[in-house]
Scaffold this motif. Structure first.
Motif, PDB file in Angstrom:
ATOM      1  N   LEU A   1       0.819  -1.213   0.000  1.00 20.74           N
ATOM      2  CA  LEU A   1       0.000   0.000   0.000  1.00 20.74           C
ATOM      3  C   LEU A   1       0.858   1.269   0.000  1.00 20.74           C
ATOM      4  O   LEU A   1       0.403   2.333  -0.422  1.00 20.74           O
ATOM      5  CB  LEU A   1      -0.944   0.001   1.202  1.00 20.74           C
TER       6      LEU A   1
ATOM      7  N   LEU B   1     -12.893   2.789  -3.326  1.00 21.73           N
ATOM      8  CA  LEU B   1     -13.547   1.481  -3.348  1.00 21.73           C
ATOM      9  C   LEU B   1     -15.048   1.697  -3.201  1.00 21.73           C
ATOM     10  O   LEU B   1     -15.517   2.162  -2.162  1.00 21.73           O
ATOM     11  CB  LEU B   1     -13.025   0.599  -2.210  1.00 21.73           C
TER      12      LEU B   1
ATOM     13  N   ILE C   1     -12.837  -0.973  -7.866  1.00 23.34           N
ATOM     14  CA  ILE C   1     -11.649  -0.164  -7.541  1.00 23.34           C
ATOM     15  C   ILE C   1     -11.540   0.933  -8.596  1.00 23.34           C
ATOM     16  O   ILE C   1     -11.466   0.646  -9.788  1.00 23.34           O
ATOM     17  CB  ILE C   1     -10.375  -1.026  -7.531  1.00 23.34           C
TER      18      ILE C   1
ATOM     19  N   SER D   1      -4.169   2.950  -9.110  1.00 25.82           N
ATOM     20  CA  SER D   1      -3.587   4.160  -8.500  1.00 25.82           C
ATOM     21  C   SER D   1      -2.613   4.859  -9.431  1.00 25.82           C
ATOM     22  O   SER D   1      -2.198   5.979  -9.151  1.00 25.82           O
ATOM     23  CB  SER D   1      -2.876   3.801  -7.193  1.00 25.82           C
TER      24      SER D   1
ATOM     25  N   LEU E   1      -5.204  -2.708  -7.173  1.00 28.46           N
ATOM     26  CA  LEU E   1      -5.083  -1.487  -6.374  1.00 28.46           C
ATOM     27  C   LEU E   1      -3.937  -0.611  -6.883  1.00 28.46           C
ATOM     28  O   LEU E   1      -4.095   0.596  -7.091  1.00 28.46           O
ATOM     29  CB  LEU E   1      -4.838  -1.843  -4.905  1.00 28.46           C
TER      30      LEU E   1
ATOM     31  N   LEU F   1       1.158   2.855  -3.494  1.00 30.77           N
ATOM     32  CA  LEU F   1       0.047   3.524  -4.176  1.00 30.77           C
ATOM     33  C   LEU F   1       0.481   4.916  -4.627  1.00 30.77           C
ATOM     34  O   LEU F   1       1.050   5.682  -3.847  1.00 30.77           O
ATOM     35  CB  LEU F   1      -1.158   3.638  -3.246  1.00 30.77           C
TER      36      LEU F   1
ATOM     37  N   ILE G   1      -6.785   5.303   0.439  1.00 32.60           N
ATOM     38  CA  ILE G   1      -7.929   4.448   0.098  1.00 32.60           C
ATOM     39  C   ILE G   1      -9.197   5.027   0.711  1.00 32.60           C
ATOM     40  O   ILE G   1      -9.289   5.222   1.926  1.00 32.60           O
ATOM     41  CB  ILE G   1      -7.707   3.009   0.588  1.00 32.60           C
TER      42      ILE G   1
END
Length: 526
Positions: A15, A24, A66, A97, A93, A18, A51
């Motif tokens: 994460l 989401l 997503i 991003s 994800l 990102l 997020i």
């Protein structure tokens, strides 16, 4: 808490990669899967400030999409993407991003050039090791092309939908509401099916190779690396890079690696080959071989490749039982991968044809999912290792029938039973069930060779201890040969042997060899 400590620690590292905020959009109800899904996305939001979560109504509940902020990506997960799909989720994800997918620029250009609306849906099971390839490929296409969307659907979470469509094998992909494909498909294969494959002419009129490898499994990859390291002009033609190991789940006998999985090993093989100056021709099937001044390999697309030496490493495929009903009900109750398709038969009665290691391992795995497993073995005794047989016979929902010759797999629109002949009495018997898993060994991929090269009665290419075949300058390695043991590590060794033998053949025959740009050595033996 949905994520355990180890997964959460790994996820936290990802994460941090990102590149921009993601949203989401979550559609949940009151069922247990919905509650777990809501808990998952809430955990994610707590782990990263990038997020955001928004509750909406999507086409399926439970599901979540997503998205970039203010822009839909087209990627949806209908079900909780854990198990083998966890990597698919993490990659989605990152890519949504803004992190670039790790694929060739040529493929990126092909995806961006696709015109029209393509709405894909892929039905998976979270225990399927073949499914992530399809899910990840279609997700990448959705990220790169606004006209493409993709939804992953967990069959266990949407049982009624799966049963209404008679889906009995995963992955099964739909395009705009129609069946698009079954089984593992690479990104290149998907692009080919949607009509975005490179023109076959690019394989024609290539300069002759010093070594041309036919087959991209462990033997072929090893042969290509060993040839390229000699600095000579090397090519590899592969119908599917990785070969049969792409269909293998756990690998525990690859020395120095305690455990790995087939797709992971296949990716490592391809990555290693790409480290060298090897001309990789993927998704190409060889059609004919002929020895002239050079060895010629004709591809099914019509192109003819020429080489001073050729290494055949076309591997093997699962053997069919070849009885009425097998072909007719493939993916409609007849299956070959218990890990992939087993969850679709939860609570049902199934049979496993074959009492070797593969068959008994399949029966053991299935026994934990299905209602009852019947193992059908042609011989009077099972051939599996004793430790596997002991485990099999300890299971309460398994029946073993020996001395049984499978006669027919029955059904109407899908499998409803299997008929066999008791070889002791000659009596014909029938068992009512809903699935049949065929696990009876391998057959070499050598039919295309015809009578051009010596093969034994099982179709295996006959080689000497140097990997040489009956045609001078043509060598063979791996499971397509008469090697007594079909193992990954043995295939790799035989690929290296064949490659070194091919190089020795070039030297002894005073062939001029072409050096590549990375190794400007004169390898001509005068």
């Amino acid at each position: 808490m949905i994520l355990d400590a180890d997964i959460k620690q790994q996820l936290a590292q990802y994460l941090q990669l990102l590149e921009s905020d993601v949203l989401l959009k979550v559609s949940v109800g009151s069922d247990s899967v919905s509650k777990d899904m809501q808990a998952l996305v809430d955990e994610l939001a707590e782990m990263s400030s990038k997020i955001k979560v928004e509750n909406v109504q999507l086409e399926r509940t439970p599901s979540f999409s997503i998205n970039r902020i203010g822009e839909d990506s087209g990627i949806t997960f209908a079900g909780i993407p854990l198990g083998h799909e966890f990597t698919s989720f993490v990659l989605a994800l990152l890519q949504v991003s803004g992190r670039a997918p790790k694929i060739d620029q040529k493929l990126i250009d092909q995806i961006k050039e696709i015109k029209g609306e393509y709405h894909f849906e892929t039905y998976v099971s979270l225990s399927c090791h073949n499914c992530p390839d399809v899910v990840q490929a279609l997700n990448v296409m959705s990220v790169l092309n606004p006209g493409i969307t993709h939804t992953m659907i967990d069959g266990a979470a949407f049982k009624e939908e799966v049963e209404s469509k008679d889906i009995m094998a995963v992955p099964t992909a739909y395009l705009n509401g129609e069946v698009f494909g079954n089984g593992r498909m690479s990104l290149e294969e998907i692009l080919s099916k949607v009509g975005s494959a490179p023109d076959a002419s690019e394989f024609a009129n290539k300069d002759p190779f010093d070594v041309l490898v036919v087959g991209g499994g462990p033997a072929g990859s090893s042969a290509a690396v060993y040839a390229a390291r000699k600095g000579i002009r090397t090519g590899i033609v592969a119908e599917r890079f990785g070969g049969q190991i792409m269909d293998t789940l756990g690998i525990e006998n690859f020395i120095s690696v305690k455990y790995t999985e087939g797709p992971k090993l296949a990716a490592s093989l391809e990555e290693h080959v790409k480290e060298y100056n090897v001309d990789i021709m993927n998704l190409q099937r060889a059609k004919r071989i002929e020895k002239k001044d050079l060895v010629e390999i004709e591809l099914e697309n019509g192109a003819v490749l020429k080489s001073k030496t050729v290494i055949l490493s076309t591997g093997a495929r699962w053997r069919n039982v070849n009885v009425p009903g097998e072909a007719e009900f493939k993916n409609k109750g007849v299956a070959y991968c218990p890990h992939c398709d087993g969850p679709l038969f939860a609570g049902k009665d199934v049979a496993v044809i074959g009492g070797g290691n593969s068959g008994v391992e399949a029966a053991i795995d299935l026994a934990g999912i299905v209602k009852h497993v019947t193992v059908i073995e042609f011989n009077s005794e099972l051939k599996a290792d004793t430790v596997l047989q002991d485990r099999l016979f300890s299971l309460p929902n398994v029946t073993v029938i020996k001395n049984a010759q499978t006669k027919e797999i029955t059904g109407t629109d899908k499998v409803n039973g299997i008929t066999y002949v008791d070889r002791d009495s000659g009596e014909e018997k029938h068992i009512e069930l809903q699935g049949v898993f065929v696990q009876i060994g391998l057959v070499p991929n050598t039919d295309w060779l015809g009578d051009t090269i010596e093969r034994n009665r099982m179709g295996e290419i006959v080689v000497d201890n140097h990997g040489a075949t009956s045609i001078p300058g043509v060598f063979a390695a791996g499971d397509c040969t008469n090697s007594p043991y079909k193992q990954i590590i043995i295939s790799m060794g035989s690929g290296a042997t064949a490659s070194l033998s091919a190089f020795d053949y070039l030297i002894r025959n005073n062939w001029d060899t072409t050096t590549d740009d990375s190794n400007q050595k004169n390898l001509v033996h005068q």
